[in-house]
Design a protein around this motif. Structure first.
Motif, PDB file in Angstrom:
ATOM      1  N   ARG A 100     -35.258 -28.248  -2.258  1.00 32.38           N
ATOM      2  CA  ARG A 100     -33.962 -27.616  -1.961  1.00 32.38           C
ATOM      3  C   ARG A 100     -32.782 -28.406  -2.515  1.00 32.38           C
ATOM      4  O   ARG A 100     -31.776 -27.812  -2.905  1.00 32.38           O
ATOM      5  CB  ARG A 100     -33.827 -27.490  -0.431  1.00 32.38           C
ATOM      6  CG  ARG A 100     -32.614 -26.716   0.042  1.00 32.38           C
ATOM      7  CD  ARG A 100     -32.749 -26.321   1.504  1.00 32.38           C
ATOM      8  NE  ARG A 100     -32.715 -27.442   2.424  1.00 32.38           N
ATOM      9  CZ  ARG A 100     -31.610 -27.974   2.942  1.00 32.38           C
ATOM     10  NH1 ARG A 100     -30.425 -27.487   2.596  1.00 32.38           N
ATOM     11  NH2 ARG A 100     -31.659 -28.960   3.806  1.00 32.38           N
ATOM     12  N   ILE A 101     -32.886 -29.720  -2.551  1.00 32.90           N
ATOM     13  CA  ILE A 101     -31.744 -30.577  -2.905  1.00 32.90           C
ATOM     14  C   ILE A 101     -32.017 -31.262  -4.241  1.00 32.90           C
ATOM     15  O   ILE A 101     -32.943 -32.076  -4.342  1.00 32.90           O
ATOM     16  CB  ILE A 101     -31.524 -31.675  -1.835  1.00 32.90           C
ATOM     17  CG1 ILE A 101     -31.564 -31.107  -0.414  1.00 32.90           C
ATOM     18  CG2 ILE A 101     -30.251 -32.466  -2.132  1.00 32.90           C
ATOM     19  CD1 ILE A 101     -30.367 -30.346   0.009  1.00 32.90           C
ATOM     20  N   TRP A 113     -33.128 -35.144  -4.468  1.00 31.96           N
ATOM     21  CA  TRP A 113     -33.397 -35.718  -3.146  1.00 31.96           C
ATOM     22  C   TRP A 113     -34.375 -36.903  -3.275  1.00 31.96           C
ATOM     23  O   TRP A 113     -35.412 -36.805  -3.919  1.00 31.96           O
ATOM     24  CB  TRP A 113     -33.991 -34.674  -2.189  1.00 31.96           C
ATOM     25  CG  TRP A 113     -34.198 -35.261  -0.810  1.00 31.96           C
ATOM     26  CD1 TRP A 113     -33.301 -35.318   0.194  1.00 31.96           C
ATOM     27  CD2 TRP A 113     -35.373 -35.940  -0.333  1.00 31.96           C
ATOM     28  NE1 TRP A 113     -33.828 -35.994   1.276  1.00 31.96           N
ATOM     29  CE2 TRP A 113     -35.095 -36.390   0.976  1.00 31.96           C
ATOM     30  CE3 TRP A 113     -36.619 -36.226  -0.889  1.00 31.96           C
ATOM     31  CZ2 TRP A 113     -36.023 -37.082   1.737  1.00 31.96           C
ATOM     32  CZ3 TRP A 113     -37.548 -36.932  -0.130  1.00 31.96           C
ATOM     33  CH2 TRP A 113     -37.245 -37.343   1.176  1.00 31.96           C
ATOM     34  N   GLU A 145     -40.057 -30.231   1.231  1.00 38.41           N
ATOM     35  CA  GLU A 145     -39.058 -29.154   1.407  1.00 38.41           C
ATOM     36  C   GLU A 145     -37.686 -29.596   0.922  1.00 38.41           C
ATOM     37  O   GLU A 145     -36.976 -28.846   0.239  1.00 38.41           O
ATOM     38  CB  GLU A 145     -38.978 -28.760   2.887  1.00 38.41           C
ATOM     39  CG  GLU A 145     -40.161 -27.985   3.400  1.00 38.41           C
ATOM     40  CD  GLU A 145     -40.068 -27.796   4.913  1.00 38.41           C
ATOM     41  OE1 GLU A 145     -39.809 -26.670   5.340  1.00 38.41           O
ATOM     42  OE2 GLU A 145     -40.241 -28.793   5.651  1.00 38.41           O
ATOM     43  N   TRP A 199     -28.211 -37.493   0.267  1.00 37.73           N
ATOM     44  CA  TRP A 199     -29.497 -36.838  -0.038  1.00 37.73           C
ATOM     45  C   TRP A 199     -30.304 -37.667  -1.039  1.00 37.73           C
ATOM     46  O   TRP A 199     -31.529 -37.754  -0.939  1.00 37.73           O
ATOM     47  CB  TRP A 199     -29.269 -35.447  -0.631  1.00 37.73           C
ATOM     48  CG  TRP A 199     -28.672 -34.429   0.281  1.00 37.73           C
ATOM     49  CD1 TRP A 199     -27.500 -33.764   0.100  1.00 37.73           C
ATOM     50  CD2 TRP A 199     -29.229 -33.898   1.496  1.00 37.73           C
ATOM     51  NE1 TRP A 199     -27.278 -32.883   1.133  1.00 37.73           N
ATOM     52  CE2 TRP A 199     -28.331 -32.939   1.996  1.00 37.73           C
ATOM     53  CE3 TRP A 199     -30.407 -34.160   2.212  1.00 37.73           C
ATOM     54  CZ2 TRP A 199     -28.561 -32.228   3.174  1.00 37.73           C
ATOM     55  CZ3 TRP A 199     -30.641 -33.445   3.389  1.00 37.73           C
ATOM     56  CH2 TRP A 199     -29.725 -32.502   3.853  1.00 37.73           C
ATOM     57  N   HIS A 225     -24.626 -29.206  -0.061  1.00 36.59           N
ATOM     58  CA  HIS A 225     -25.781 -28.699   0.708  1.00 36.59           C
ATOM     59  C   HIS A 225     -25.765 -29.190   2.154  1.00 36.59           C
ATOM     60  O   HIS A 225     -26.817 -29.424   2.749  1.00 36.59           O
ATOM     61  CB  HIS A 225     -27.098 -29.138   0.041  1.00 36.59           C
ATOM     62  CG  HIS A 225     -27.140 -28.915  -1.439  1.00 36.59           C
ATOM     63  ND1 HIS A 225     -27.373 -27.676  -1.989  1.00 36.59           N
ATOM     64  CD2 HIS A 225     -26.941 -29.751  -2.483  1.00 36.59           C
ATOM     65  CE1 HIS A 225     -27.332 -27.767  -3.311  1.00 36.59           C
ATOM     66  NE2 HIS A 225     -27.059 -29.008  -3.631  1.00 36.59           N
TER      67      HIS A 225
END
Lengths: 190, 379
Positions: free
Chosen positions: A20-21, A24, A16, B195, B220
């Motif tokens: 989204r990032i 990541w 996930e 992140w 984010h």
């Protein structure tokens, strides 16, 4: 809750987060992190082609920390010490190590003396200090000074009123003292 | 520009910088940025900030002249210059600690050399100018690579590298909750970088709503406006199920708000090396056994830091000025892969002639200012 062994709360899965990032987990492996390990002995990595650098000429007795064994080979030459502030700076460097509060407090005091000396010196030039232009305060009118401070809770508005006091306060005090001295002298002559 | 005393700067004609050492270069500045840490100088907080100094440790430009021993650069090369001045050969540089160089700063042993950052950091003039002296030209500057635009290169000279470094010092492992105090440029980049290292949650804390909005859209992140909470530490505990964050990053430093007494004694009266409000909140908000990474800049005088809590909680405190050039190869990859776009945080472009206004706007946080860029010869 931290009263039991499992880590509390729910986390999104790696998939996930990856969706989204952007990027990541790209540096999830510490081997991909350039600051790991903290120290990495590799003298050739920097590009230096000397064991010890040539020495820059010392054009005036360069003030230095007494924690240095010798004057480092390269240094800045931005603003040589001068006047009373310069004498204070030389004292701080000559007498106190970086571990002593006196070293730093004298340097801070020298900075204030330097500012006063420089302001006074500027009055003898064709370009005296101008607190309006040098503080940039007119940007309050062109860059939303009022609306930037209203409409939301800002924690800094409770002390921003101190800024003009810090800038103008010493001058007002000095002006007041000058007026008081003049009055005293005038009254004595009468 | 030159510093004229607390809260005052102006543009002056100075002598053209000269080659003072065989490995010097003179760089014609194309762009410079004002850093949040420049405000500590501007506000008169850093000992050894002398009238007449030129600030600016974030800049890029074109090589104008090189000294006789320079091998890697020539006039005309477009270069990005890390904020660290360093020799590349001392005990510390040989171990990659470029920000801790021992050969460039007579004024202090506790800090290396930094462009335009007071005599405590070596007494070098900085890059908020038309020209700047760059010592150790074969070591510090790099030619701007193809595919990296000027604004991105500029932000890599400090803010991005420092934020990325700060996240690394947090020793983040997959799923960690990372609290970032401060939504300025370094905080935004630290949040974004967390992140990359596998964080499960990133929470940014500030009091300026427009910066928190940027933290949500750019990084984010979840956000907390501490001005809306009576006690932000309790809020951080609640939002982490009373565990605390695994990692906290102080990206605020010496002028932290949130406690009037700390701010006034630190930032206004200069009785502390800085106002350690954010650092104390980090200590209290992180979980026991957690890690704190300090990227905010503090002065060399003592500060009222809550070390008792740090000891009792078994925290790991990690900190340093960023060794910038070590970060660049990996950051180039992240930019090319589209993971990072540093220039997205630039909000203002200011001609050098208007630098006094630029400092005031940034200092007073006017006009939603996050990152002002100074452009010499803009006219």
């Amino acid at each position: 809750m931290p009263y039991r062994a499992e880590k509390p709360g729910q986390r999104p899965s790696a998939d996930e987060l990856r969706a989204r990032i952007p990027g990541w987990g790209a540096d999830l492996d510490p081997k991909d992190r350039p600051a790991v390990p903290k120290e990495r002995f590799d003298p050739a990595a920097s590009g230096a082609h000397w064991d010890f650098p040539e020495r820059q000429p010392e054009k005036w007795p360069r003030e230095r920390s007494i924690e240095h064994q010798t004057l480092p080979p390269v240094f800045g030459t931005s603003a040589p010490p001068k006047g009373l502030s310069g004498a204070l700076r030389k004292l701080a460097y000559r007498k106190y190590s970086e571990g002593r509060a006196a070293h730093w407090l004298i340097l801070i005091a020298a900075d204030r003396v330097d500012a006063v000396e420089s302001h006074l010196r500027s009055f003898a030039t064709l370009r005296p200090d101008n607190p309006i232009t040098e503080t940039g305060v007119l940007s309050e009118f062109s860059n939303k000074g009022l609306s930037s401070r209203t409409g939301s809770k800002r924690a800094d508005v409770n002390h921003q009123w101190l800024d003009p006091v810090i800038v103008a306060g010493p001058w007002l005090l000095a002006g007041g003292a000058a007026v008081a001295i003049l009055r005293t002298l005038t009254n004595r002559r009468r | 520009m030159v510093y004229r005393g607390p809260y005052k700067v102006r543009v002056e004609e100075k002598d053209m910088p000269a080659i003072e050492h065989p490995n010097d270069a003179i760089v014609k500045v194309q762009r410079a940025a004002i850093c949040g840490s420049d405000l500590h100088l501007y506000h008169g907080m850093m000992p050894g900030t002398r009238v007449g100094m030129t600030f600016g440790h974030e800049f890029i430009g074109v090589v104008e002249q090189v000294g006789p021993s320079v091998q890697n650069l020539k006039p005309g090369d477009r270069v990005m210059v890390p904020f660290n001045v360093y020799c590349g050969s001392c005990y510390f540089c040989a171990r990659g600690l470029y920000s801790n160089c021992h050969n460039v700063n007579p004024n202090a042993t506790a800090v290396g050399g930094i462009y335009g950052y007071s005599h405590t950091c070596g007494g070098y003039d900085g890059g908020q100018a038309e020209f700047v002296r760059v010592p150790f030209a074969d070591v510090g500057p790099s030619i701007i690579p193809d595919g990296i635009d000027d604004d991105d290169a500029l932000l890599m000279t400090d803010a991005l590298a420092t934020g990325y470094f700060g996240a690394q010092l947090g020793d983040i492992v997959e799923g960690d909750t990372v609290a970032v105090f401060g939504a300025g440029p370094v905080g935004l980049f630290a949040a974004k970088s967390a992140w990359l290292m596998g964080a499960g949650r990133v929470i940014v804390i500030d009091h300026l709503e427009y910066r928190l909005e940027k933290a949500r859209s750019f990084a984010h992140a979840e956000t907390v406006n501490f001005a809306e909470h009576d006690d932000v530490v309790v809020h951080m505990k609640k939002t982490t199920d009373y565990l605390g964050a695994d990692v906290a990053i102080d990206a605020v430093g010496a002028e932290a708000d949130g406690n009037f007494l700390q701010h006034v004694t630190g930032a206004k009266l200069k009785l502390q090396g800085g106002s350690p409000v954010a650092l104390n909140w980090a200590i209290d908000s992180v979980r026991k056994g957690g890690t704190i990474s300090v990227m905010g800049a503090y002065g060399p005088i003592f500060s009222a830091v809550k070390f008792g809590d740090a000891v009792n909680k078994g925290l790991t405190l990690r900190m340093n000025q960023c060794p910038v050039k070590r970060q660049w190869p990996r950051l180039f990859e992240h930019i090319r892969n589209g993971y990072l776009k540093p220039s997205d945080i630039i909000t203002h472009r200011i001609p050098l002639e208007h630098i006094a206004e630029g400092y005031h706007i940034f200092s007073a946080k006017l006009d939603n200012c996050i990152k002002p860029v100074i452009v010499p010869n803009a006219g």
